[in-house]
Design a protein around this motif. Structure first.
Motif, PDB file in Angstrom:
ATOM      1  N   CYS A 111       5.209   6.030 -11.164  1.00  0.00           N
ATOM      2  CA  CYS A 111       6.444   6.860 -10.690  1.00  0.00           C
ATOM      3  C   CYS A 111       6.582   6.397  -9.008  1.00  0.00           C
ATOM      4  N   ALA A 112       7.724   5.619  -8.775  1.00  0.00           N
ATOM      5  CA  ALA A 112       7.731   5.285  -7.540  1.00  0.00           C
ATOM      6  C   ALA A 112       9.015   6.089  -6.792  1.00  0.00           C
TER       7      ALA A 112
ATOM      8  N   ASP B 118       0.826  -1.290   0.092  1.00  0.00           N
ATOM      9  CA  ASP B 118      -0.005   0.115  -0.110  1.00  0.00           C
ATOM     10  C   ASP B 118       0.885   1.203  -0.006  1.00  0.00           C
ATOM     11  N   CYS B 119       2.126   1.177   0.746  1.00  0.00           N
ATOM     12  CA  CYS B 119       2.775   2.398   0.794  1.00  0.00           C
ATOM     13  C   CYS B 119       3.210   2.616  -0.585  1.00  0.00           C
ATOM     14  N   LEU B 120       3.655   1.626  -1.710  1.00  0.00           N
ATOM     15  CA  LEU B 120       3.980   1.935  -3.104  1.00  0.00           C
ATOM     16  C   LEU B 120       2.775   2.697  -3.721  1.00  0.00           C
ATOM     17  N   ARG B 121       1.846   2.033  -3.384  1.00  0.00           N
ATOM     18  CA  ARG B 121       0.423   2.438  -4.305  1.00  0.00           C
ATOM     19  C   ARG B 121       0.347   4.093  -3.791  1.00  0.00           C
ATOM     20  N   GLN B 122       0.721   4.429  -2.670  1.00  0.00           N
ATOM     21  CA  GLN B 122       0.549   5.858  -2.362  1.00  0.00           C
ATOM     22  C   GLN B 122       1.466   6.571  -2.875  1.00  0.00           C
TER      23      GLN B 122
ATOM     24  N   GLN C 107      24.167   9.102  -3.190  1.00  0.00           N
ATOM     25  CA  GLN C 107      23.222   8.636  -4.260  1.00  0.00           C
ATOM     26  C   GLN C 107      22.040   8.403  -3.392  1.00  0.00           C
ATOM     27  N   ALA C 108      20.760   8.766  -3.707  1.00  0.00           N
ATOM     28  CA  ALA C 108      19.537   8.750  -2.885  1.00  0.00           C
ATOM     29  C   ALA C 108      18.397   8.464  -3.768  1.00  0.00           C
ATOM     30  N   VAL C 109      17.393   7.766  -3.415  1.00  0.00           N
ATOM     31  CA  VAL C 109      15.913   7.681  -4.122  1.00  0.00           C
ATOM     32  C   VAL C 109      15.107   8.353  -3.045  1.00  0.00           C
ATOM     33  N   VAL C 110      14.180   9.388  -3.608  1.00  0.00           N
ATOM     34  CA  VAL C 110      13.211  10.019  -2.471  1.00  0.00           C
ATOM     35  C   VAL C 110      11.875   9.823  -3.130  1.00  0.00           C
ATOM     36  N   ASP C 111      11.110   9.595  -2.275  1.00  0.00           N
ATOM     37  CA  ASP C 111       9.512   9.390  -2.761  1.00  0.00           C
ATOM     38  C   ASP C 111       8.788  10.766  -2.715  1.00  0.00           C
TER      39      ASP C 111
END
Length: 397
Positions: free
Chosen positions: A178-179, A166-170, A211-215
């Motif tokens: 886009c994730a 559900d967190c990914l869907r949000q 290097q980072a990924v941000v939601d």
């Protein structure tokens, strides 16, 4: 007979003289040793007197300052510790099991965490922190490294979390499928003794790469720290665990969405420095044949991935040690940077809003990344990645 007696007499005198010389030398040696022993005893006495009095003064002053801080308002705590006192206590309770096992010099958990937060949040020198908290400069370094390690051990799995379910869907709102957004930023360091040229970036200073990924809520979901500043973003990406998981199909579930007849999986967004993959979208390089549809796509993608640039700005604004040249040993810097990322997510989870007064103009910020050539450095385009991007062009058009 007479000559023999004279010879015996002379030999006796010579032996007596040599014996007297040895006695004189021995007595001189004993006097020198005695004087040296007295000097050493006096020095030791002065050293003990000087250093025995200093801790009592330092502890009293530190205790008074810390007692005063405990009664200050949330404005004081937010300004100096980046969180109010209640959240600070929550952080201390979270780290207490790790820190109590390795208590340093009898300092309380609150003081250990306070020293570390002050070090990360301000560009103060070690001497200033040492005087403020009443500990030695070497103790400040030891405390910071110990607490940063405790933050990573006890909090990373709960606060640097890759979105699932559900967190990914949000997260997948706004830009289709886009994730998150990926990018890199440079952390200033002092020139290392070994292979300094590898850490000298294109701007002209020494750095490590984060290097980072941000939601979509400006939370870090993946961090990778440690590559030297001279490395290209694409090289850092290709050698990260994120890339390995993406290529093995372990990064996202099979949640495909049909867009203009093309099955599109969840993706992360990157700038032109990254390769075009089926799970990583990037913009088009502007050239002679740059079409209006491609310009619209780049604009939409740029607006969506702007979240990662804002996140880096707030990370460095909240934890100023990342904005100044870090004078710690190179092996400790990745631990400190990772701890800052975890604390950043912790503050977001505890509703500690970012204060715009923490912003500071930094001319070196992101200069290196923005001046990288807008080409694909690895010349790698995954199968179907081009079809997915073309489908998105039509979607936005």
């Amino acid at each position: 007979m007479m000559n023999t007696l004279m010879r015996i007499y002379v030999d006796g005198l010579n032996d007596q003289n040599e014996m007297n010389i040895d006695v004189i030398r021995y007595r001189r040696m004993r006097r020198r040793r005695a004087r040296r022993q007295v000097v050493l005893q006096v020095r030791a006495l002065l050293f003990r007197q000087r250093h025995a009095a200093q801790p009592r003064v330092m502890v009293n002053r530190c205790s008074q300052w810390w007692d005063d801080a405990a009664h200050r308002d949330d404005v004081f705590w937010k300004k100096n510790f980046r969180m109010n006192q209640g959240v600070f206590r929550v952080l201390c309770d979270r780290l207490a099991p790790n820190l109590q096992r390795n208590a340093l010099n009898g300092l309380s958990v609150e003081r250990l965490v306070g020293i570390t937060i002050w070090r990360l949040a301000t560009p103060c020198e070690l001497r200033t922190i040492s005087n403020l908290f009443g500990v030695g400069r070497s103790t400040v370094c030891e405390v910071v490294h110990e607490v940063c390690g405790a933050i990573i051990d006890s909090m990373m799995e709960d606060y640097i979390v890759w979105p699932q379910g559900d967190c990914l869907r949000q997260v997948m709102n706004g830009f289709p499928q886009c994730a998150g957004a990926i990018d890199g930023t440079h952390i200033p360091i002092i020139a290392p003794k070994n292979n300094p040229a590898d850490y000298h970036n294109r701007k002209g200073w020494y750095s490590l790469i984060l290097q980072a990924v941000v939601d979509n809520k400006m939370r870090f979901t993946d961090v990778n720290v440690g590559f030297p500043g001279r490395a290209h973003d694409a090289r850092v990406f290709r050698n990260s665990a994120l890339y390995e998981k993406g290529e093995n199909g372990d990064l996202f579930p099979q949640w495909h969405r049909e867009i203009n007849g093309v099955q599109m999986p969840p993706v992360i967004l990157g700038d032109p420095a990254y390769p075009l993959l089926s799970w990583l979208m990037k913009g088009f390089s502007e050239g002679a044949n740059f079409r209006q549809e491609e310009r619209v796509f780049n604009y939409r993608l740029s607006r969506t991935r702007m979240v990662v640039e804002r996140e880096f700005g707030q990370l460095k604004g909240r934890w100023r040690i990342l904005m100044r040249r870090n004078d710690s040993a190179l092996r400790f810097v990745p631990k400190m940077v990772t701890a800052c990322c975890i604390l950043h997510n912790f503050c977001i989870a505890e509703n500690q809003a970012y204060d715009n007064d923490w912003n500071e103009v930094n001319e070196d910020e992101d200069i290196y990344r923005n001046h990288q050539p807008h080409v694909d450095p690895v010349n790698h385009v995954a199968v179907n990645a081009g079809d997915i991007r073309n489908a998105l062009i039509q979607y936005f058009a």
